[in-house]
Design a protein around this motif. Structure first.
Motif, PDB file in Angstrom:
ATOM      1  N   ALA A 115      -6.169   1.517   5.173  1.00  0.00           N
ATOM      2  CA  ALA A 115      -5.216   0.823   6.017  1.00  0.00           C
ATOM      3  C   ALA A 115      -5.855  -0.271   6.871  1.00  0.00           C
ATOM      4  O   ALA A 115      -5.261  -1.337   7.063  1.00  0.00           O
ATOM      5  N   ASP A 116      -7.056  -0.033   7.341  1.00  0.00           N
ATOM      6  CA  ASP A 116      -7.674  -1.021   8.220  1.00  0.00           C
ATOM      7  C   ASP A 116      -8.299  -2.171   7.464  1.00  0.00           C
ATOM      8  O   ASP A 116      -8.437  -3.280   7.984  1.00  0.00           O
ATOM      9  N   ASN A 117      -8.649  -1.893   6.226  1.00  0.00           N
ATOM     10  CA  ASN A 117      -9.300  -2.947   5.444  1.00  0.00           C
ATOM     11  C   ASN A 117      -8.551  -3.147   4.121  1.00  0.00           C
ATOM     12  O   ASN A 117      -9.080  -2.983   3.035  1.00  0.00           O
ATOM     13  N   ASN A 118      -7.300  -3.462   4.262  1.00  0.00           N
ATOM     14  CA  ASN A 118      -6.404  -3.516   3.100  1.00  0.00           C
ATOM     15  C   ASN A 118      -6.772  -4.657   2.149  1.00  0.00           C
ATOM     16  O   ASN A 118      -6.747  -5.822   2.528  1.00  0.00           O
TER      17      ASN A 118
ATOM     18  N   LEU B 289       0.832  -1.192   0.000  1.00  0.00           N
ATOM     19  CA  LEU B 289       0.000   0.000   0.000  1.00  0.00           C
ATOM     20  C   LEU B 289       0.877   1.256   0.000  1.00  0.00           C
ATOM     21  O   LEU B 289       0.649   2.184  -0.787  1.00  0.00           O
ATOM     22  N   THR B 290       1.854   1.273   0.865  1.00  0.00           N
ATOM     23  CA  THR B 290       2.755   2.416   0.934  1.00  0.00           C
ATOM     24  C   THR B 290       3.444   2.628  -0.413  1.00  0.00           C
ATOM     25  O   THR B 290       3.543   3.736  -0.927  1.00  0.00           O
ATOM     26  N   GLU B 291       3.903   1.500  -0.940  1.00  0.00           N
ATOM     27  CA  GLU B 291       4.590   1.547  -2.227  1.00  0.00           C
ATOM     28  C   GLU B 291       3.687   2.158  -3.283  1.00  0.00           C
ATOM     29  O   GLU B 291       4.093   3.048  -4.035  1.00  0.00           O
TER      30      GLU B 291
END
Ligand SMILES: Nc1ncnc2c1ncn2[C@@H]1O[C@H](COP(=O)(O)OP(=O)(O)OP(=O)(O)O)[C@@H](O)[C@H]1O
Ligand SMILES: [Mg+2]
Lengths: 278, 291
Positions: free
Chosen positions: B115-118, B98-100
């Motif tokens: 973020a919480d439900n990736n 995700l960060t990438e």
């Protein structure tokens, strides 16, 4: 020529069996026939060369036409005839360098008509050849050239050296033993060729003008050596132009070739030859 | 018998002294043919190596199933890290990924709400560099199956281009190399045969005379065969020596941008094959050259 009959019918034999019945005589008769047969068979195996209606052509040119002759073991035969008569051609056929297609020929027990390839070396080991053009290796020494004939027969080194030295000495070449042949005179080279043909003690020597390049004294000397071999039972066929050479071996037969045909075949009666030449 | 063979072999060696110039020229000619053959084969070899090098590099994008437990994924990663010829293995947890993704997309991409439900799965980028000698047929496909068969793996993407190129080259080598080698062999045979035959012309007299005094064909030929052997061995050694010299001078000539090709010398087995073939041909030639 062969004394077969006289062996059996000695008077001593006859005396011994004189009083016996006819049957005994019959047995002796049979024995006689048998022995005669044996002698004939013996003659057959005592034949060194047998040539029957042999012809050879180079293209359209017939170098040999219908030649027939025989050579017994231990016989000496001269081949004479003008240049181009076919002497060399005949000799070449006898040592398997030219094929026998027309007529028949056998040499030293080998039938030349259907000679197999691997038999050719075997035939040549029974025959010593002096080539008209010597065929020695110019880059090799006298010793090596003469030794070659023994090496190809697989003779051990010790024996070989002794024999080669002896024959080289007999040829008067001992001082040149280790010179290469290209440095020798024509006559010296010819003697190397003769030495090589003799060193292996062959049953038959075929010599094509072996004294062509030699002076009278040397010719006589070499003919003595040829005669020595002849005396010990070697058969010799020698092509020559030289009257002197013919005179050396009075008991020899002479085969005179002319344009590929035999014109005379007989004992060397020198007078007869002279008449013909005159 | 053995003694005879030994003596004939010695004679074959000694005979080099008889016509030294002719023999030397033959030797040089055999050497030059070896050199030329070697150069052509070096060319082929290097093209092959270069193509194999790039074709050996392949990248797989591996995705794990979304419901795989973390420890299972880690186990799979460990397996991947142990695979042969792995050059690099970049791994992504869903968070990393995700960060990438966010950094890649820049300011417009703010995925913090995810973020919480990736939704992203565990994934990895495995690059392999398979060296040429390990590239047997179907190696790329085998790697693919291997990765796919890992328990947690969902799907594997890879760029088929390289692998196809590889397969293509494989086919080309199979079709082209053998005719080229055959052609080279033919040329070497012809040239060496003619050279040896010419050098034996100086010795035909000897062959004739030996056979006239009753030498068996084997007796006549053994020294010649020895000579052919020596010509072959020393000629090819000369050729390979020159080849090494030429190589050492030219090895770096292509080693500059953008090529970066360092010309490689032939491996020992190939050198051996060249030398052996040349020797064999010269022996066969000296056998055939005299009737
Ligand atoms: N290879 C050949 N090709 C064509 N003709 C040949 C060949 N060899 C010999 N002849 C011919 O065969 C004939 C006989 O030649 P040969 O050498 O047998 O003669 P010769 O009796 O030995 O002569 P000389 O006494 O001169 O040695 C000659 O006319 C020759 O020209
Ligand atoms: Mg003659």
């Amino acid at each position: 020529m062969f004394s077969g009959q006289s062996i059996v019918t000695t008077s001593e034999d006859k005396d011994q069996f004189h009083f016996k019945a006819d049957e005994t005589l019959k047995v002796i008769g049979l024995l006689q026939v048998f022995l005669q047969y044996c002698v004939q068979a013996g003659t057959k195996s005592r034949m060194m060369v047998k040539v029957d209606r042999l012809s050879y052509n180079f293209g359209a040119y017939w170098a040999l036409k219908d030649i027939s002759f025989t050579l017994g073991k231990g016989e000496f035969l001269f081949l004479t005839g003008h240049s181009g008569a076919g002497k060399t051609t005949l000799l070449r056929m006898l040592y398997g360098a030219l094929p026998v297609n027309r007529g028949r020929a056998s040499v030293a027990g080998f039938q030349l008509n259907n000679l197999r390839k691997r038999q050719i070396p075997q035939l040549r080991r029974k025959v010593g050849v002096v080539f008209q053009d010597f065929k020695i290796l110019p880059k090799r020494t006298v010793f090596d050239n003469v030794a070659m004939a023994l090496e190809v027969r697989g003779m051990p080194r010790m024996n070989l050296e002794r024999r080669v030295r002896a024959i080289v000495r007999a040829m008067g070449l001992e001082t040149k033993s280790y010179s290469t042949c290209e440095r020798l005179s024509g006559g010296e080279q010819q003697r190397v060729a003769i030495a090589r043909s003799m060193v292996a003690n062959p049953e038959l020597i075929l010599a094509d003008e072996p004294t062509g390049n030699l002076d009278f004294d040397l010719t006589m000397h070499l003919m003595d050596i040829f005669k020595q071999f002849h005396t010990y039972g070697t058969s010799v066929i020698m092509a020559t132009h030289s009257r002197e050479v013919l005179d050396c071996v009075p008991e020899a037969r002479i085969l005179h070739l002319q344009d590929g045909c035999i014109v005379t075949d007989g004992e060397s009666s020198i007078n007869e030859e002279n008449e013909e030449d005159d | 018998m053995i003694g005879q063979l030994f003596r004939l072999t010695l004679r074959g060696i000694a005979d080099f002294g008889l016509h030294p110039v002719a023999q030397l020229l033959t030797l040089v000619a055999v050497g030059m043919v070896t050199l030329l053959t070697g150069l052509i084969i070096i060319g082929l070899h290097n093209i092959n190596v270069e193509l194999l090098k790039s074709r050996g590099e392949v990248e797989f994008q591996v995705y794990w199933k979304a419901d795989t437990k973390t420890e299972d994924v880690l186990k799979d990663w460990a397996v991947v890290r142990k695979l042969d010829y792995l050059k690099d293995f970049k791994t992504f947890t869903p968070e990393n990924a995700l960060t990438e993704l966010a950094t890649t997309l820049g300011e417009t991409g703010d995925f913090s709400w995810l973020a919480d439900n990736n939704p992203l799965p565990y994934s990895g980028l495995a690059s392999f560099a398979v060296p040429p000698e390990a590239q047997d047929e179907g190696w790329a496909a085998r790697l693919l199956t291997e990765l796919k068969s890992l328990p947690g793996v969902d799907k594997v993407h890879y760029t088929p281009f390289q692998a196809d190129l590889a397969q293509g080259w494989m086919t080309i080598t199979r079709v082209i190399v053998w005719p080229i080698i055959g052609f080279l062999a033919l040329i070497v045979s012809l040239v060496v045969y003619n050279t040896i035959k010419l050098s034996l012309l100086t010795r035909l007299d000897e062959v004739e005379i030996l056979s006239l005094v009753g030498a068996s064909p084997a007796y006549v030929r053994w020294p010649l065969l020895t000579g052919g052997f020596i010509q072959g061995v020393f000629g090819s050694a000369l050729g390979i020596g020159l080849l090494a010299l030429v190589h050492s001078v030219t090895a770096q000539t292509l080693n500059f941008p953008p090529f970066f090709i360092e010309i490689q010398f032939l491996p020992y087995d190939q050198l051996g094959i060249i030398a052996g073939a040349v020797t064999l041909v010269s022996m066969a030639s000296s056998w055939v050259a005299v009737k």
